[in-house]
Design a protein around this motif. Structure first.
Motif, PDB file in Angstrom:
ATOM      1  N   ASN A  68     159.387  73.702  13.494  1.00  0.00           N
ATOM      2  CA  ASN A  68     157.954  73.622  13.774  1.00  0.00           C
ATOM      3  C   ASN A  68     157.627  73.548  15.262  1.00  0.00           C
ATOM      4  O   ASN A  68     156.662  74.161  15.713  1.00  0.00           O
ATOM      5  N   TYR A  71     158.210  77.003  16.756  1.00  0.00           N
ATOM      6  CA  TYR A  71     157.182  77.914  16.254  1.00  0.00           C
ATOM      7  C   TYR A  71     155.870  77.674  17.004  1.00  0.00           C
ATOM      8  O   TYR A  71     155.228  78.620  17.463  1.00  0.00           O
ATOM      9  N   LYS A  72     155.487  76.406  17.145  1.00  0.00           N
ATOM     10  CA  LYS A  72     154.227  76.087  17.820  1.00  0.00           C
ATOM     11  C   LYS A  72     154.264  76.512  19.285  1.00  0.00           C
ATOM     12  O   LYS A  72     153.279  77.031  19.813  1.00  0.00           O
ATOM     13  N   LYS A  77     150.397  77.480  17.618  1.00  0.00           N
ATOM     14  CA  LYS A  77     149.816  76.675  16.541  1.00  0.00           C
ATOM     15  C   LYS A  77     150.901  76.322  15.545  1.00  0.00           C
ATOM     16  O   LYS A  77     151.960  76.942  15.525  1.00  0.00           O
ATOM     17  N   LYS A  78     150.599  75.344  14.702  1.00  0.00           N
ATOM     18  CA  LYS A  78     151.534  74.902  13.672  1.00  0.00           C
ATOM     19  C   LYS A  78     151.774  76.034  12.663  1.00  0.00           C
ATOM     20  O   LYS A  78     150.866  76.803  12.347  1.00  0.00           O
ATOM     21  N   LYS A  80     151.839  77.921   9.437  1.00  0.00           N
ATOM     22  CA  LYS A  80     151.095  77.853   8.178  1.00  0.00           C
ATOM     23  C   LYS A  80     151.479  79.072   7.352  1.00  0.00           C
ATOM     24  O   LYS A  80     151.091  80.198   7.664  1.00  0.00           O
TER      25      LYS A  80
END
Length: 155
Positions: A68, A71-72, A77-78, A80
């Motif tokens: 995470n 990725y962010k 962004k988180k 999803k």
């Protein structure tokens, strides 16, 4: 049916004979590895996410998961993941057969560096019982990838 779109795509490239279909499910990394008689990490799983209002795909080795924090950092962004309904509608393939080939327009494909340790990998081909063996340069070419990313970690 999505596999027909993928078959047509590879037929146009003279590679339709490389698309494999199985009598058993290959919808998960474990099932695909069993069907292909290969190590699970060589399965190139395709994960679908939403970044802003755009669906993206991340193709990664079968033995990793999304990190995470990485990725962010990469996408701002988180992570999803798309719902199964969103995947089929926005990407063009159903869960279990999602692949980076013959996807809907506007879907960006990213290849995770976890794949680079293999000579060949096995992504799905649009159905829950299909795959194709590709070298990394072939995967780059046929996925029309946007970039290599480092967004995964080992399980």
């Amino acid at each position: 049916m999505a596999i027909e779109k993928v078959r047509l795509y590879f037929k146009e490239k003279g590679m339709e004979d490389k698309v494999l279909e199985f009598d058993v499910s290959s919808a998960t990394v474990e099932l695909a590895a069993e069907a292909l008689h290969c190590a699970p990490q060589r399965i190139a799983k395709t994960l679908s996410f939403m970044v802003e209002e755009q669906p993206i795909l991340v193709v990664a080795a079968g033995d990793v998961k999304i990190d995470n924090a990485k990725y962010k950092t990469r996408f701002g962004k988180k992570a999803k993941m798309l719902t199964p309904e969103e995947v089929e509608r926005l990407v063009g393939h159903a869960v279990g057969g999602v692949c980076p080939f013959a996807v809907n327009e506007g879907v960006d494909v990213y290849l995770d560096v976890s794949l680079k340790r293999f000579e060949t990998v096995f992504p799905a081909c649009g159905s829950a019982n299909s795959a194709i063996e590709l070298t990394i340069p072939e995967l780059e070419k046929h996925s029309a990838y946007a970039a290599w990313v480092d967004v995964c970690k080992a399980y």
